[in-house]
Write a protein that holds these residues in place. Structure first.
Motif, PDB file in Angstrom:
ATOM      1  N   LYS A   1      16.547  -0.259  15.436  1.00 65.41           N
ATOM      2  CA  LYS A   1      15.506   0.619  14.895  1.00 65.41           C
ATOM      3  C   LYS A   1      15.970   1.122  13.527  1.00 65.41           C
ATOM      4  CE  LYS A   1      14.791   4.859  16.680  1.00 65.41           C
ATOM      5  NZ  LYS A   1      14.197   5.909  17.541  1.00 65.41           N
ATOM      6  N   LEU A   2      15.073   1.072  12.547  1.00 63.86           N
ATOM      7  CA  LEU A   2      15.334   1.605  11.209  1.00 63.86           C
ATOM      8  C   LEU A   2      14.411   2.789  10.975  1.00 63.86           C
ATOM      9  CD1 LEU A   2      16.641   1.382   8.318  1.00 63.86           C
ATOM     10  CD2 LEU A   2      14.625   0.043   7.697  1.00 63.86           C
ATOM     11  N   GLU A   3      15.003   3.964  10.761  1.00 65.94           N
ATOM     12  CA  GLU A   3      14.229   5.144  10.381  1.00 65.94           C
ATOM     13  C   GLU A   3      14.484   5.439   8.912  1.00 65.94           C
ATOM     14  OE1 GLU A   3      14.343   8.158  14.068  1.00 65.94           O
ATOM     15  OE2 GLU A   3      16.292   7.314  13.524  1.00 65.94           O
ATOM     16  N   VAL A   4      13.436   5.810   8.208  1.00 67.42           N
ATOM     17  CA  VAL A   4      13.560   6.174   6.798  1.00 67.42           C
ATOM     18  C   VAL A   4      13.138   7.628   6.644  1.00 67.42           C
ATOM     19  CG1 VAL A   4      12.875   5.652   4.431  1.00 67.42           C
ATOM     20  CG2 VAL A   4      13.044   3.802   6.112  1.00 67.42           C
ATOM     21  N   TYR A   5      14.037   8.432   6.103  1.00 68.78           N
ATOM     22  CA  TYR A   5      13.771   9.841   5.825  1.00 68.78           C
ATOM     23  C   TYR A   5      13.797  10.040   4.313  1.00 68.78           C
ATOM     24  CZ  TYR A   5      14.931  10.601  10.759  1.00 68.78           C
ATOM     25  OH  TYR A   5      14.962  10.548  12.120  1.00 68.78           O
ATOM     26  N   THR A   6      12.984  10.951   3.819  1.00 64.85           N
ATOM     27  CA  THR A   6      12.943  11.138   2.364  1.00 64.85           C
ATOM     28  C   THR A   6      12.443  12.527   1.996  1.00 64.85           C
ATOM     29  OG1 THR A   6      12.171  10.170   0.267  1.00 64.85           O
ATOM     30  CG2 THR A   6      10.575  10.247   2.075  1.00 64.85           C
ATOM     31  N   THR A   7      12.802  12.961   0.784  1.00 69.58           N
ATOM     32  CA  THR A   7      12.238  14.172   0.197  1.00 69.58           C
ATOM     33  C   THR A   7      10.985  13.852  -0.617  1.00 69.58           C
ATOM     34  OG1 THR A   7      13.724  13.872  -1.689  1.00 69.58           O
ATOM     35  CG2 THR A   7      14.461  15.362   0.054  1.00 69.58           C
ATOM     36  N   GLU A   8      10.695  12.567  -0.797  1.00 72.60           N
ATOM     37  CA  GLU A   8       9.582  12.151  -1.659  1.00 72.60           C
ATOM     38  C   GLU A   8       8.232  12.306  -0.953  1.00 72.60           C
ATOM     39  OE1 GLU A   8      10.070  10.606  -5.288  1.00 72.60           O
ATOM     40  OE2 GLU A   8      11.089  12.367  -4.541  1.00 72.60           O
ATOM     41  N   PRO A   9       7.132  12.418  -1.717  1.00 71.99           N
ATOM     42  CA  PRO A   9       5.817  12.657  -1.106  1.00 71.99           C
ATOM     43  C   PRO A   9       5.124  11.424  -0.557  1.00 71.99           C
ATOM     44  CG  PRO A   9       5.642  12.776  -3.498  1.00 71.99           C
ATOM     45  CD  PRO A   9       7.101  12.626  -3.183  1.00 71.99           C
ATOM     46  N   VAL A  10       5.497  10.230  -1.041  1.00 70.25           N
ATOM     47  CA  VAL A  10       4.822   9.021  -0.566  1.00 70.25           C
ATOM     48  C   VAL A  10       5.847   7.937  -0.256  1.00 70.25           C
ATOM     49  CG1 VAL A  10       2.812   9.540  -2.039  1.00 70.25           C
ATOM     50  CG2 VAL A  10       4.461   7.789  -2.776  1.00 70.25           C
ATOM     51  N   ALA A  11       5.392   6.942   0.526  1.00 66.20           N
ATOM     52  CA  ALA A  11       6.192   5.743   0.764  1.00 66.20           C
ATOM     53  C   ALA A  11       5.286   4.539   0.556  1.00 66.20           C
ATOM     54  CB  ALA A  11       6.764   5.739   2.178  1.00 66.20           C
TER      55      ALA A  11
ATOM     56  N   GLN B   1       0.828  -1.204   0.000  1.00 72.87           N
ATOM     57  CA  GLN B   1       0.000   0.000   0.000  1.00 72.87           C
ATOM     58  C   GLN B   1       0.867   1.261   0.000  1.00 72.87           C
ATOM     59  OE1 GLN B   1      -3.542  -0.625   0.360  1.00 72.87           O
ATOM     60  NE2 GLN B   1      -3.667   1.440  -0.490  1.00 72.87           N
ATOM     61  N   THR B   2       0.363   2.296  -0.668  1.00 75.73           N
ATOM     62  CA  THR B   2       1.074   3.571  -0.731  1.00 75.73           C
ATOM     63  C   THR B   2       0.483   4.549   0.281  1.00 75.73           C
ATOM     64  OG1 THR B   2       1.482   3.216  -3.093  1.00 75.73           O
ATOM     65  CG2 THR B   2       1.807   5.434  -2.239  1.00 75.73           C
ATOM     66  N   TYR B   3       1.374   5.173   1.067  1.00 74.88           N
ATOM     67  CA  TYR B   3       0.982   6.111   2.120  1.00 74.88           C
ATOM     68  C   TYR B   3       1.468   7.515   1.780  1.00 74.88           C
ATOM     69  CZ  TYR B   3      -0.197   1.968   4.783  1.00 74.88           C
ATOM     70  OH  TYR B   3      -0.775   0.796   5.186  1.00 74.88           O
ATOM     71  N   VAL B   4       0.579   8.506   1.986  1.00 73.50           N
ATOM     72  CA  VAL B   4       0.915   9.907   1.725  1.00 73.50           C
ATOM     73  C   VAL B   4       1.543  10.482   2.987  1.00 73.50           C
ATOM     74  CG1 VAL B   4       0.023  12.158   1.040  1.00 73.50           C
ATOM     75  CG2 VAL B   4      -1.036  10.075   0.129  1.00 73.50           C
ATOM     76  N   LEU B   5       2.768  10.950   2.884  1.00 69.53           N
ATOM     77  CA  LEU B   5       3.515  11.393   4.061  1.00 69.53           C
ATOM     78  C   LEU B   5       3.056  12.780   4.523  1.00 69.53           C
ATOM     79  CD1 LEU B   5       7.044  10.135   2.971  1.00 69.53           C
ATOM     80  CD2 LEU B   5       5.367   8.978   4.435  1.00 69.53           C
ATOM     81  N   ASP B   6       2.978  12.937   5.855  1.00 71.10           N
ATOM     82  CA  ASP B   6       2.511  14.197   6.450  1.00 71.10           C
ATOM     83  C   ASP B   6       3.664  15.187   6.549  1.00 71.10           C
ATOM     84  OD1 ASP B   6       0.030  13.037   6.764  1.00 71.10           O
ATOM     85  OD2 ASP B   6       0.351  12.483   8.854  1.00 71.10           O
ATOM     86  N   LYS B   7       4.075  15.706   5.397  1.00 65.90           N
ATOM     87  CA  LYS B   7       5.146  16.705   5.382  1.00 65.90           C
ATOM     88  C   LYS B   7       5.038  17.518   4.103  1.00 65.90           C
ATOM     89  CE  LYS B   7       8.665  13.760   3.202  1.00 65.90           C
ATOM     90  NZ  LYS B   7       8.931  14.630   2.057  1.00 65.90           N
ATOM     91  N   PRO B   8       5.621  18.713   4.094  1.00 58.61           N
ATOM     92  CA  PRO B   8       5.558  19.531   2.883  1.00 58.61           C
ATOM     93  C   PRO B   8       6.242  18.843   1.698  1.00 58.61           C
ATOM     94  CG  PRO B   8       6.245  20.861   4.770  1.00 58.61           C
ATOM     95  CD  PRO B   8       6.268  19.429   5.207  1.00 58.61           C
ATOM     96  N   TYR B   9       5.676  19.018   0.532  1.00 57.09           N
ATOM     97  CA  TYR B   9       6.205  18.397  -0.687  1.00 57.09           C
ATOM     98  C   TYR B   9       7.647  18.835  -0.920  1.00 57.09           C
ATOM     99  CZ  TYR B   9       6.749  17.283  -5.642  1.00 57.09           C
ATOM    100  OH  TYR B   9       7.208  16.792  -6.835  1.00 57.09           O
ATOM    101  N   GLY B  10       8.518  17.852  -1.140  1.00 62.65           N
ATOM    102  CA  GLY B  10       9.913  18.152  -1.464  1.00 62.65           C
ATOM    103  C   GLY B  10      10.827  18.320  -0.263  1.00 62.65           C
ATOM    104  N   GLN B  11      10.264  18.464   0.922  1.00 60.81           N
ATOM    105  CA  GLN B  11      11.102  18.631   2.117  1.00 60.81           C
ATOM    106  C   GLN B  11      11.523  17.280   2.677  1.00 60.81           C
ATOM    107  OE1 GLN B  11       9.878  21.103   5.370  1.00 60.81           O
ATOM    108  NE2 GLN B  11       9.511  22.883   4.079  1.00 60.81           N
ATOM    109  N   MET B  12      12.751  17.236   3.228  1.00 60.20           N
ATOM    110  CA  MET B  12      13.213  16.031   3.897  1.00 60.20           C
ATOM    111  C   MET B  12      12.424  15.837   5.181  1.00 60.20           C
ATOM    112  SD  MET B  12      15.271  13.441   4.035  1.00 60.20           S
ATOM    113  CE  MET B  12      16.615  13.733   2.870  1.00 60.20           C
ATOM    114  N   GLY B  13      11.944  14.630   5.414  1.00 59.16           N
ATOM    115  CA  GLY B  13      11.201  14.352   6.636  1.00 59.16           C
ATOM    116  C   GLY B  13      11.141  12.859   6.897  1.00 59.16           C
ATOM    117  N   LEU B  14      10.700  12.506   8.100  1.00 55.79           N
ATOM    118  CA  LEU B  14      10.590  11.099   8.491  1.00 55.79           C
ATOM    119  C   LEU B  14       9.418  10.446   7.762  1.00 55.79           C
ATOM    120  CD1 LEU B  14      11.581   8.841  10.499  1.00 55.79           C
ATOM    121  CD2 LEU B  14       9.773   9.641  12.034  1.00 55.79           C
ATOM    122  N   ALA B  15       9.679   9.294   7.167  1.00 56.76           N
ATOM    123  CA  ALA B  15       8.621   8.515   6.518  1.00 56.76           C
ATOM    124  C   ALA B  15       8.145   7.395   7.427  1.00 56.76           C
ATOM    125  CB  ALA B  15       9.113   7.942   5.194  1.00 56.76           C
ATOM    126  N   SER B  16       9.106   6.670   8.024  1.00 57.28           N
ATOM    127  CA  SER B  16       8.727   5.517   8.845  1.00 57.28           C
ATOM    128  C   SER B  16       9.801   5.223   9.876  1.00 57.28           C
ATOM    129  CB  SER B  16       8.485   4.285   7.975  1.00 57.28           C
ATOM    130  OG  SER B  16       9.706   3.847   7.407  1.00 57.28           O
TER     131      SER B  16
END
Length: 339
Positions: free
Chosen positions: A267-277, A242-257
């Motif tokens: 613990k594995l943290e995933v950060y991304t500039t992308e809009p979905v995971a 399933q695709t989840y829409v991340l609660d962060k501004p588009y294009g900004q680096m933020g925590l995904a999971s």
């Protein structure tokens, strides 16, 4: 961090296949092949002081080329391109022209996951791979030049930086398909504790095609905002794909999971500039003779595929996945491991 480049002795499409090892001051190690930009191993110290490999794969390159493996092909650890996930009917339009792709997952019959990438020189100890995808490859328009850099920091962060340019408007949506398991002995990931910074997810039809409808996750099986065991609410036959829409501004680096596992303390943290995971719990995984001769079965891994929304090339309301000449495609995703 330092790097070590070793020839595998394999030549594919006239190019030599290398394994590149990145090592940091903690003794953590990542092995990457220039074939498919495959992350083959990611070894860290767990809470017990043991070296633990947290990704699924094979002991050597031969496993990734094995016909039995390719017949059940799960894209173990590989880069995905030109276009991640599913496009409805394998079709899209750019500038009034329609393009018909092979109707298959992740970029076609022979996507970026099966290419030997060039290893570029770098100043710091990191790995930068380049692949030039010619116009018409898998029926995509435009000559596309893609660079993907890997860096392992002393904080146990594996940083993936993507960069691409094209000489004609083309569809692009890159991701990486690393399969993670944080348990000391591997096995089913149902007990991994998982949190996603996503209050919404994308509706899919019966063929897993994203429809364009954004749905609230709260109170559903897709609600991971507060964190829970992966298997707490899942359909035990389906898991998550399933695709989840991340609660962060588009294009900004933020925590995904953020995923933790009790036996290893990792613990594995995933950060991304992308809009979905895209969160996938390996329903279709069926691999014989993985590392150490181990067989990998369904639900024995999870993937966090950071990207733009699948099928968004056909959904104008979604962030665009068409790259025009003169534009630059940029994406950064970080996999950070802590104890």
């Amino acid at each position: 961090m330092r790097e070590n480049q070793i020839s595998t002795g394999k030549i594919i499409d006239g190019k030599e296949v290398f394994a590149v090892e990145l090592t940091n001051t903690r003794g953590s190690k990542v092995k990457i092949y220039n074939y498919g930009a495959i992350v083959s191993s990611f070894i860290v110290k767990n809470a017990h002081g043991e070296d633990q490999d947290i990704v699924l794969g094979f002991d050597d390159i031969d496993g990734y080329l094995n016909e039995d493996y390719l017949s059940e092909y799960p894209y173990l650890g590989a880069v995905i391109g030109r276009y991640a996930n599913r496009i409805k009917d394998g079709k899209f339009q750019i500038g009034g022209s329609e393009y018909q792709l092979t109707q298959s997952l992740h970029g076609g019959e022979n996507g970026f996951d099966k290419k030997v990438w060039d290893i570029l020189p770098t100043i710091d100890p990191s790995l930068t791979l380049q692949y030039i995808s010619p116009a018409g490859e898998e029926n995509f328009p435009g000559n596309l030049t893609v660079q993907l850099s890997f860096k392992l920091t002393d904080e146990d962060e594996l940083i993936l930086d993507y960069h691409a340019v094209s000489d004609a408007a083309t569809a692009i949506n890159l991701t990486h398909h690393t399969y993670f398991n944080l348990a000391r002995q591997g096995g089913n990931v149902a007990e991994h504790h998982h949190r996603m910074t996503a209050s919404k997810y994308l509706e899919q039809d019966n063929d897993y095609i994203v429809t364009g409808k954004v749905l609230p996750g709260e109170g559903t099986i897709h609600d991971f905002l507060g964190g829970k065991a992966i298997g707490q609410d899942w359909d035990p036959e389906e898991g998550y794909d399933q695709t989840y829409v991340l609660d962060k501004p588009y294009g900004q680096m933020g925590l995904a999971s953020e995923t933790t596992e009790r036996t290893s303390g990792l613990k594995l943290e995933v950060y991304t500039t992308e809009p979905v995971a895209h969160f996938y719990t390996a329903k279709y995984l069926n691999v014989a003779h993985g590392k150490g001769g181990r067989d990998y079965k369904k639900f024995e891994a999870f993937c966090i595929e950071t990207q733009h929304a699948p099928n968004s090339v056909n959904i104008p309301a979604f962030p665009k996945t068409v790259l025009a000449p003169g534009e630059t495609y940029l994406q950064t995703t970080i996999f950070k491991v802590t104890v």
